[in-house]
Design a protein around this motif. Structure first.
Motif, PDB file in Angstrom:
ATOM      1  N   MET A  15       8.656   6.899   1.268  1.00  0.00           N
ATOM      2  CA  MET A  15       7.817   5.703   1.284  1.00  0.00           C
ATOM      3  C   MET A  15       7.200   5.462  -0.087  1.00  0.00           C
ATOM      4  O   MET A  15       7.100   4.324  -0.550  1.00  0.00           O
ATOM      5  CB  MET A  15       6.711   5.835   2.338  1.00  0.00           C
ATOM      6  CG  MET A  15       7.219   5.940   3.772  1.00  0.00           C
ATOM      7  SD  MET A  15       8.303   4.586   4.261  1.00  0.00           S
ATOM      8  CE  MET A  15       7.274   3.181   3.967  1.00  0.00           C
ATOM      9  N   ARG A  19       8.032   2.041  -2.199  1.00  0.00           N
ATOM     10  CA  ARG A  19       6.979   1.122  -2.632  1.00  0.00           C
ATOM     11  C   ARG A  19       6.997   0.947  -4.148  1.00  0.00           C
ATOM     12  O   ARG A  19       6.769  -0.144  -4.666  1.00  0.00           O
ATOM     13  CB  ARG A  19       5.610   1.625  -2.167  1.00  0.00           C
ATOM     14  CG  ARG A  19       5.290   1.314  -0.718  1.00  0.00           C
ATOM     15  CD  ARG A  19       3.811   1.448  -0.445  1.00  0.00           C
ATOM     16  NE  ARG A  19       3.365   2.826  -0.622  1.00  0.00           N
ATOM     17  CZ  ARG A  19       3.268   3.708   0.366  1.00  0.00           C
ATOM     18  NH1 ARG A  19       3.607   3.348   1.583  1.00  0.00           N
ATOM     19  NH2 ARG A  19       2.860   4.929   0.141  1.00  0.00           N
ATOM     20  N   GLU A  24       5.788  -3.654  -1.768  1.00  0.00           N
ATOM     21  CA  GLU A  24       5.187  -3.539  -0.434  1.00  0.00           C
ATOM     22  C   GLU A  24       5.974  -4.270   0.646  1.00  0.00           C
ATOM     23  O   GLU A  24       5.818  -3.994   1.829  1.00  0.00           O
ATOM     24  CB  GLU A  24       3.746  -4.078  -0.474  1.00  0.00           C
ATOM     25  CG  GLU A  24       2.804  -3.291  -1.363  1.00  0.00           C
ATOM     26  CD  GLU A  24       2.533  -1.890  -0.832  1.00  0.00           C
ATOM     27  OE1 GLU A  24       2.711  -1.675   0.377  1.00  0.00           O
ATOM     28  OE2 GLU A  24       2.167  -1.014  -1.637  1.00  0.00           O
ATOM     29  N   GLU A 135       6.637   1.579   8.336  1.00  0.00           N
ATOM     30  CA  GLU A 135       5.997   2.621   7.534  1.00  0.00           C
ATOM     31  C   GLU A 135       5.186   3.550   8.421  1.00  0.00           C
ATOM     32  O   GLU A 135       5.260   4.781   8.294  1.00  0.00           O
ATOM     33  CB  GLU A 135       5.106   1.988   6.472  1.00  0.00           C
ATOM     34  CG  GLU A 135       4.403   3.019   5.599  1.00  0.00           C
ATOM     35  CD  GLU A 135       3.600   2.405   4.475  1.00  0.00           C
ATOM     36  OE1 GLU A 135       2.869   3.142   3.801  1.00  0.00           O
ATOM     37  OE2 GLU A 135       3.713   1.174   4.271  1.00  0.00           O
ATOM     38  N   TYR A 138       7.626   5.835  10.488  1.00  0.00           N
ATOM     39  CA  TYR A 138       8.293   6.925   9.771  1.00  0.00           C
ATOM     40  C   TYR A 138       7.310   7.961   9.241  1.00  0.00           C
ATOM     41  O   TYR A 138       7.678   9.109   9.019  1.00  0.00           O
ATOM     42  CB  TYR A 138       9.143   6.358   8.637  1.00  0.00           C
ATOM     43  CG  TYR A 138      10.436   5.774   9.131  1.00  0.00           C
ATOM     44  CD1 TYR A 138      11.418   6.580   9.692  1.00  0.00           C
ATOM     45  CD2 TYR A 138      10.671   4.401   9.058  1.00  0.00           C
ATOM     46  CE1 TYR A 138      12.607   6.050  10.162  1.00  0.00           C
ATOM     47  CE2 TYR A 138      11.865   3.853   9.523  1.00  0.00           C
ATOM     48  CZ  TYR A 138      12.824   4.682  10.075  1.00  0.00           C
ATOM     49  OH  TYR A 138      13.999   4.145  10.538  1.00  0.00           O
TER      50      TYR A 138
END
Length: 365
Positions: A15, A19, A24, A135, A138
């Motif tokens: 993640m 990002r 985002e 997000e 996960y």
């Protein structure tokens, strides 16, 4: 669309990288456990392979020199050919990229998104919630019920600013199409002022098209010990305002006409003086199609609409249209109604209570 594959040791690491690289707005298309390294199948390490994408196209840019030479015709043609070639290549690459689809999402995420669509929540809102939902999934691996609780919190945070908590101005009018329950709603609001705040109220009606509406309002006025003035034109309305000046709140009823007729709104403007101390609520029925609600709002947009009231909450199982209207027009919801009883069947709008109502039928299949 930009798609990138990552091989990482953990989802938090993935993640962070996603990002950083894609921004985002990126979403995860697919993830799976893999094993890498080792020798002859031994000493391999567990890894996670993640495929992420973002719906964005990088803009072509041309570096500028501080003192560029004056290009000739031949240089211009060469530059144009290069730009067209790069653009053609970019379009070709985009067409070959896989489409982002919720069918590739984990089962829990698919289930929640399917329920939101069942409530007829707009795709634009779903697109906003998908990335943070993925997000959260996960990072925390919630079950379906836990993911739904997170979704409720997301909606509350997103729409908290769309609550209206009062107070009423001195003059309160309700407008809207026929059949949404404007007169009954007005009576409920007036009764709340009398019973809960001990205020002196009066009624004015410009609905001279329906005798039944006048008789209905006369009944409510009699019960609440409030005067009722019937106005046929602008002069009558100005006189009524002077006659009721001593009252705390004056409630103004308007005719329910075919909202597709622009003349209706024009007639309203000729009778009612939409001044600073007049507060106007647009009344919409949750049983209506979203497209009709939008058409109604657009028709009344030339009036100074302050807030929205949604009626017939008890007559539909799909209430996402309320959120759609708040999202698209940035308005605040003041009340919802759920029956005909005066004054019981009206509630101030709070996003927490409404979200519980919307997701009340959720079941983890």
């Amino acid at each position: 669309m930009k798609v990138k594959k990552y091989v990482v040791a953990s989802m938090p690491q993935a993640m962070k990288a996603i990002r950083s690289d894609l921004g985002e707005e990126a979403v995860i298309l697919h993830s799976k456990q893999i094993r890498t390294g080792g020798f002859l199948g031994l000493f391999t390490k567990a890894k996670i392979e993640v495929l992420a994408a973002v719906d964005s196209v990088e803009k072509l840019s041309v570096k500028k020199n501080s003192s560029p030479p004056e290009p000739g015709m031949e240089d211009n043609q060469s530059f144009m050919k290069q730009q067209l070639s790069e653009l053609s290549t970019l379009v070709s690459q985009m067409n070959q990229m896989p489409k982002v689809s919720s069918s590739s999402y984990p089962k829990a995420v698919e289930g929640v998104l399917a329920y939101l669509r069942l409530q007829e929540i707009d795709e634009a809102i779903l697109k906003s919630v998908e990335a943070p939902m993925l997000e959260y999934y996960y990072l925390h691996r919630p079950n379906s019920n836990q993911l739904m609780e997170w979704t409720k919190s997301w909606f509350v945070n997103q729409f908290k600013a769309n609550e209206w908590s009062g107070p009423f101005k001195k003059y309160v009018s309700v407008v809207g199409p026929t059949g949404v329950g404007k007169t009954t709603t007005l009576a409920k609001l007036a009764a709340k002022c009398v019973l809960e705040h001990n205020q002196k109220i009066a009624f004015i009606t410009t609905d001279t098209y329906r005798i039944s509406a006048i008789e209905q309002l006369k009944t409510y006025a009699s019960i609440l010990n409030a005067p009722l003035t019937i106005c046929y034109n602008g002069e009558d309305f100005k006189k009524a305002l002077l006659e009721t000046e001593a009252y705390d709140v004056i409630f103004i009823d308007t005719a329910g006409r075919n909202f597709l007729a622009q003349q209706y709104v024009h007639d309203l403007k000729k009778i009612i003086t939409f001044q600073e101390n007049l507060q106007t609520f647009l009344v919409l029925a949750l049983t209506s199609k979203v497209s009709d609600m939008k058409a109604v709002y657009e028709r009344f947009a030339s009036l100074p609409i302050d807030h929205l009231i949604f009626t017939k909450r008890d007559e539909t199982t799909r209430k996402g249209s309320l959120l759609n209207m708040l999202y698209h027009y940035g308005q605040k919801a003041a009340f919802t109604t759920n029956g005909q009883d005066v004054p019981e069947d009206i509630s101030p709008f709070t996003i927490e209570m409404f979200i519980e109502d919307v997701f009340g039928d959720w079941k983890d299949e």
